[in-house]
Design a protein around this motif. Sequence first.
Motif, mmCIF file in Angstrom:
data_model
loop_
_atom_site.group_PDB
_atom_site.id
_atom_site.type_symbol
_atom_site.label_atom_id
_atom_site.label_comp_id
_atom_site.label_asym_id
_atom_site.label_seq_id
_atom_site.Cartn_x
_atom_site.Cartn_y
_atom_site.Cartn_z
ATOM 1 N N GLY A 194 -14.885 -1.370 -16.958
ATOM 2 C CA GLY A 194 -14.314 -1.005 -18.250
ATOM 3 C C GLY A 194 -13.003 -1.710 -18.505
ATOM 4 N N HIS A 195 -12.658 -1.809 -19.785
ATOM 5 C CA HIS A 195 -11.414 -2.458 -20.204
ATOM 6 C C HIS A 195 -10.846 -1.732 -21.409
ATOM 7 N N CYS A 196 -9.520 -1.622 -21.449
ATOM 8 C CA CYS A 196 -8.806 -1.018 -22.577
ATOM 9 C C CYS A 196 -7.523 -1.814 -22.804
ATOM 10 N N ARG A 197 -7.337 -2.325 -24.009
ATOM 11 C CA ARG A 197 -6.103 -3.054 -24.349
ATOM 12 C C ARG A 197 -5.261 -2.195 -25.275
ATOM 13 N N ILE A 198 -4.012 -1.957 -24.872
ATOM 14 C CA ILE A 198 -3.090 -1.109 -25.622
ATOM 15 C C ILE A 198 -1.908 -1.958 -26.077
ATOM 16 N N SER A 199 -1.610 -1.911 -27.366
ATOM 17 C CA SER A 199 -0.477 -2.665 -27.920
ATOM 18 C C SER A 199 0.437 -1.741 -28.695
ATOM 19 N N ARG A 200 1.716 -2.106 -28.769
ATOM 20 C CA ARG A 200 2.680 -1.365 -29.585
ATOM 21 C C ARG A 200 2.383 -1.598 -31.049
ATOM 22 N N MET A 201 2.740 -0.633 -31.869
ATOM 23 C CA MET A 201 2.642 -0.780 -33.313
ATOM 24 C C MET A 201 4.040 -1.079 -33.839
ATOM 25 N N PRO A 202 4.273 -2.277 -34.338
ATOM 26 C CA PRO A 202 5.610 -2.624 -34.814
ATOM 27 C C PRO A 202 6.113 -1.696 -35.916
ATOM 28 N N SER A 203 5.187 -1.116 -36.661
ATOM 29 C CA SER A 203 5.594 -0.260 -37.778
ATOM 30 C C SER A 203 5.945 1.163 -37.343
ATOM 31 N N LYS A 204 5.611 1.542 -36.101
ATOM 32 C CA LYS A 204 5.893 2.889 -35.606
ATOM 33 C C LYS A 204 6.337 2.782 -34.146
ATOM 34 N N GLU A 205 7.625 3.012 -33.903
ATOM 35 C CA GLU A 205 8.182 2.842 -32.559
ATOM 36 C C GLU A 205 7.540 3.725 -31.500
ATOM 37 N N ASP A 206 7.103 4.909 -31.897
ATOM 38 C CA ASP A 206 6.559 5.852 -30.919
ATOM 39 C C ASP A 206 5.034 5.835 -30.862
ATOM 40 N N SER A 207 4.430 4.732 -31.323
ATOM 41 C CA SER A 207 2.970 4.674 -31.415
ATOM 42 C C SER A 207 2.402 3.395 -30.820
ATOM 43 N N CYS A 208 1.181 3.518 -30.333
ATOM 44 C CA CYS A 208 0.414 2.380 -29.832
ATOM 45 C C CYS A 208 -0.938 2.349 -30.524
ATOM 46 N N PHE A 209 -1.596 1.208 -30.393
ATOM 47 C CA PHE A 209 -2.902 0.999 -30.977
ATOM 48 C C PHE A 209 -3.827 0.490 -29.878
ATOM 49 N N ILE A 210 -4.964 1.141 -29.710
ATOM 50 C CA ILE A 210 -5.960 0.674 -28.741
ATOM 51 C C ILE A 210 -6.772 -0.401 -29.450
ATOM 52 N N GLU A 211 -6.572 -1.645 -29.037
ATOM 53 C CA GLU A 211 -7.218 -2.781 -29.691
ATOM 54 C C GLU A 211 -8.662 -2.955 -29.253
ATOM 55 N N THR A 212 -8.888 -2.910 -27.951
ATOM 56 C CA THR A 212 -10.258 -3.031 -27.450
ATOM 57 C C THR A 212 -10.495 -1.931 -26.423
ATOM 58 N N PHE A 213 -11.721 -1.459 -26.419
ATOM 59 C CA PHE A 213 -12.126 -0.438 -25.462
ATOM 60 C C PHE A 213 -13.612 -0.651 -25.213
ATOM 61 N N VAL A 214 -13.977 -0.950 -23.985
ATOM 62 C CA VAL A 214 -15.386 -1.227 -23.672
ATOM 63 C C VAL A 214 -15.709 -0.779 -22.250
ATOM 64 N N ILE A 215 -16.896 -0.249 -22.109
ATOM 65 C CA ILE A 215 -17.466 0.113 -20.803
ATOM 66 C C ILE A 215 -18.744 -0.701 -20.650
ATOM 67 N N ASP A 216 -18.966 -1.236 -19.459
ATOM 68 C CA ASP A 216 -20.181 -1.996 -19.162
ATOM 69 C C ASP A 216 -21.406 -1.160 -19.570
ATOM 70 N N ARG A 217 -22.336 -1.776 -20.266
ATOM 71 C CA ARG A 217 -23.533 -1.060 -20.782
ATOM 72 C C ARG A 217 -24.283 -0.297 -19.687
ATOM 73 N N GLU A 218 -24.332 -0.863 -18.515
ATOM 74 C CA GLU A 218 -25.030 -0.244 -17.391
ATOM 75 C C GLU A 218 -24.410 1.085 -16.966
ATOM 76 N N TYR A 219 -23.130 1.268 -17.259
ATOM 77 C CA TYR A 219 -22.390 2.422 -16.764
ATOM 78 C C TYR A 219 -21.977 3.403 -17.856
ATOM 79 N N ARG A 220 -22.527 3.247 -19.036
ATOM 80 C CA ARG A 220 -22.179 4.157 -20.133
ATOM 81 C C ARG A 220 -22.860 5.508 -19.943
#
Length: 191
Positions: free
Chosen positions: A62-88
């Motif tokens: 699995g993979h998860c990419r988390i980035s800051r939101m420039p418009s909200k200092e106390d917030s993040c945005f999960i850009e990608t989230f994926v689990i291998d199809r075999e393990y869902r």
Amino acid sequence: MVNPNPYTIVPMHERPDLLKETSRLINSQWPASERRRLRTLEASCDNFPINLLLLKDNRVLGHCRISRMPSKEDSCFIETFVIDREYRSQGLGSKLLHAAGELMSKKGIKNSFLSTKGQEKFYSKNGYKICETADIMPGLDRVVPSHQLPFKKINPLPKISGPPPPPMPRNRFLPQTVLLYPGRTHMLKHL
């Protein structure tokens, strides 16, 4: 003795040996050039963006990419989230999402945003609620008049006659759509 929890979650920058394997996993869901994927994965750091990996026996599940939101200092945005199809459907997505939430909380983040198409039930089960459009990158979800653009027009496009295009379809969950992520549902979880 058998390990009761064979899964580990680590930041990508601690396991650069898994860059190509992680790139293949993400590309299995959203095809893009390997070069582009590797560049975004290599950007992982202790601050943000952070790429989290869900591993079992050093295999990327699995993979998860988390980035800051420039418009909200106390917030993040999960850009990608994926689990291998075999393990869902084994609870691994929830495990990775929970770890991402804990990491964000430790770093002082209070809100986690994401956008999805078709996975609303999964994210709802994990505490996310449908929300208004998140201003992920200020200005990118708005049309800017050409006279406000930072460059000079060199060759204007020819005028096209005919009827105007049909209106954009509305998101069935929200009263508006976003040009940045059209047709996607935006969700929020308060951490």
